[in-house]
Write a protein that holds these residues in place. Sequence first.
Motif, PDB file in Angstrom:
ATOM      1  N   VAL A  49      16.803  24.184 -33.396  1.00 49.21           N
ATOM      2  CA  VAL A  49      16.688  22.854 -33.000  1.00 49.21           C
ATOM      3  C   VAL A  49      14.955  22.510 -32.676  1.00 49.21           C
ATOM      4  O   VAL A  49      14.220  21.601 -33.285  1.00 49.21           O
ATOM      5  CB  VAL A  49      17.253  22.228 -31.846  1.00 49.21           C
ATOM      6  CG1 VAL A  49      16.964  20.776 -31.310  1.00 49.21           C
ATOM      7  CG2 VAL A  49      18.838  22.086 -32.257  1.00 49.21           C
ATOM      8  N   PHE A  50      14.433  23.605 -32.024  1.00 52.57           N
ATOM      9  CA  PHE A  50      12.826  23.492 -31.649  1.00 52.57           C
ATOM     10  C   PHE A  50      12.217  23.929 -33.043  1.00 52.57           C
ATOM     11  O   PHE A  50      11.402  22.989 -33.207  1.00 52.57           O
ATOM     12  CB  PHE A  50      12.694  24.678 -30.841  1.00 52.57           C
ATOM     13  CG  PHE A  50      11.276  25.026 -30.622  1.00 52.57           C
ATOM     14  CD1 PHE A  50      10.248  24.338 -29.995  1.00 52.57           C
ATOM     15  CD2 PHE A  50      10.490  26.036 -31.228  1.00 52.57           C
ATOM     16  CE1 PHE A  50       9.133  24.462 -29.856  1.00 52.57           C
ATOM     17  CE2 PHE A  50       9.220  26.621 -31.270  1.00 52.57           C
ATOM     18  CZ  PHE A  50       8.338  25.550 -30.482  1.00 52.57           C
ATOM     19  N   LEU A  51      12.921  24.631 -33.988  1.00 53.24           N
ATOM     20  CA  LEU A  51      12.291  24.756 -35.263  1.00 53.24           C
ATOM     21  C   LEU A  51      12.204  23.366 -36.227  1.00 53.24           C
ATOM     22  O   LEU A  51      11.194  23.251 -36.755  1.00 53.24           O
ATOM     23  CB  LEU A  51      12.701  26.019 -35.997  1.00 53.24           C
ATOM     24  CG  LEU A  51      12.312  27.300 -35.755  1.00 53.24           C
ATOM     25  CD1 LEU A  51      12.815  28.340 -36.421  1.00 53.24           C
ATOM     26  CD2 LEU A  51      10.895  27.503 -35.584  1.00 53.24           C
ATOM     27  N   TYR A  52      13.348  22.731 -36.036  1.00 52.07           N
ATOM     28  CA  TYR A  52      13.333  21.673 -36.740  1.00 52.07           C
ATOM     29  C   TYR A  52      12.424  20.505 -36.365  1.00 52.07           C
ATOM     30  O   TYR A  52      11.447  20.093 -37.090  1.00 52.07           O
ATOM     31  CB  TYR A  52      14.785  20.732 -36.548  1.00 52.07           C
ATOM     32  CG  TYR A  52      14.963  19.216 -36.866  1.00 52.07           C
ATOM     33  CD1 TYR A  52      14.880  18.783 -37.997  1.00 52.07           C
ATOM     34  CD2 TYR A  52      14.932  18.298 -35.585  1.00 52.07           C
ATOM     35  CE1 TYR A  52      15.022  17.588 -38.330  1.00 52.07           C
ATOM     36  CE2 TYR A  52      15.196  16.981 -36.008  1.00 52.07           C
ATOM     37  CZ  TYR A  52      14.901  16.650 -37.326  1.00 52.07           C
ATOM     38  OH  TYR A  52      15.054  15.410 -37.782  1.00 52.07           O
ATOM     39  N   PHE A  53      12.144  20.278 -34.887  1.00 54.25           N
ATOM     40  CA  PHE A  53      11.059  19.452 -34.282  1.00 54.25           C
ATOM     41  C   PHE A  53       9.604  19.881 -34.868  1.00 54.25           C
ATOM     42  O   PHE A  53       8.979  19.135 -35.321  1.00 54.25           O
ATOM     43  CB  PHE A  53      11.186  19.204 -32.777  1.00 54.25           C
ATOM     44  CG  PHE A  53      12.148  18.138 -32.751  1.00 54.25           C
ATOM     45  CD1 PHE A  53      12.132  16.770 -32.774  1.00 54.25           C
ATOM     46  CD2 PHE A  53      13.392  18.864 -32.233  1.00 54.25           C
ATOM     47  CE1 PHE A  53      13.154  16.165 -32.288  1.00 54.25           C
ATOM     48  CE2 PHE A  53      14.466  18.034 -31.690  1.00 54.25           C
ATOM     49  CZ  PHE A  53      14.525  16.534 -31.811  1.00 54.25           C
TER      50      PHE A  53
END
Length: 176
Positions: free
Chosen positions: A63-67
Motif C-alpha cells: 500500500v505504501f508503494l502504491y502511494f
Amino acid sequence: MGNSASIAKRLAALVIDYFLVVVYACILFGLAALFYQFILDGIPDTGRLTRELTAFLTLAFPVFLYFVIMESAAEHATYGKRKMKICIASTDGDSPTLFQVMLRNVIKLLPWQAAHTFIFTGMHQEWTLSGLTWMMVVVFCYGLPILSILFLCFRKDHRVVHDLFAKTVVMKSDHS
C-alpha cells in the motif's frame, strides 16, 4: 497556494484510493485463506514477529508503494487523485521530491500501521495491555487522524499533518 484542492475532492480521492486498498486486502485475505487451507492445512504457528513481518510485507508495504509510486510518477497523483483531478506538489510549486513523497506517506500511513501493530500486540498478550500501551494506541491510531481532519477543515490551504511535515500541498491538477 490558491490552487489548493477542495476538501470534497481530497475526501473523494481518499475514498477511491482506500476502496482500492480494501479490494487488494480482500483479495490478499482470500488467497491467504486458500493457501493456508489447501497448501499448509491450517495456519502455522510461526510466532509474533513472523506474523507481523508477513502482514507488513504483504499488506502495509505494498500500500505504501502504491502511494509512493503513483505520487512520484509524472502526474503526482494516485488513482483517486487522478479521478478527482488533483495532485501533490511541493510547497515551493515544484514537483515533489521522492523524499517528500515517501515522508508524506510514512506519516499518513503511520496510524494504520500502528493499529496493525496494536492488534498483533493485543492478540499476543491476550488483550491485557498496560495503561501506557492503551495511551499509545489512542495517540497513534486516533490522534494523528483527528489532528489531520482538524487541519483539513480549518486551514485555508487544507494541508494536513503529513503535508506539513513533507512540505507538500494537494492542488488542482493540470492533467486531464
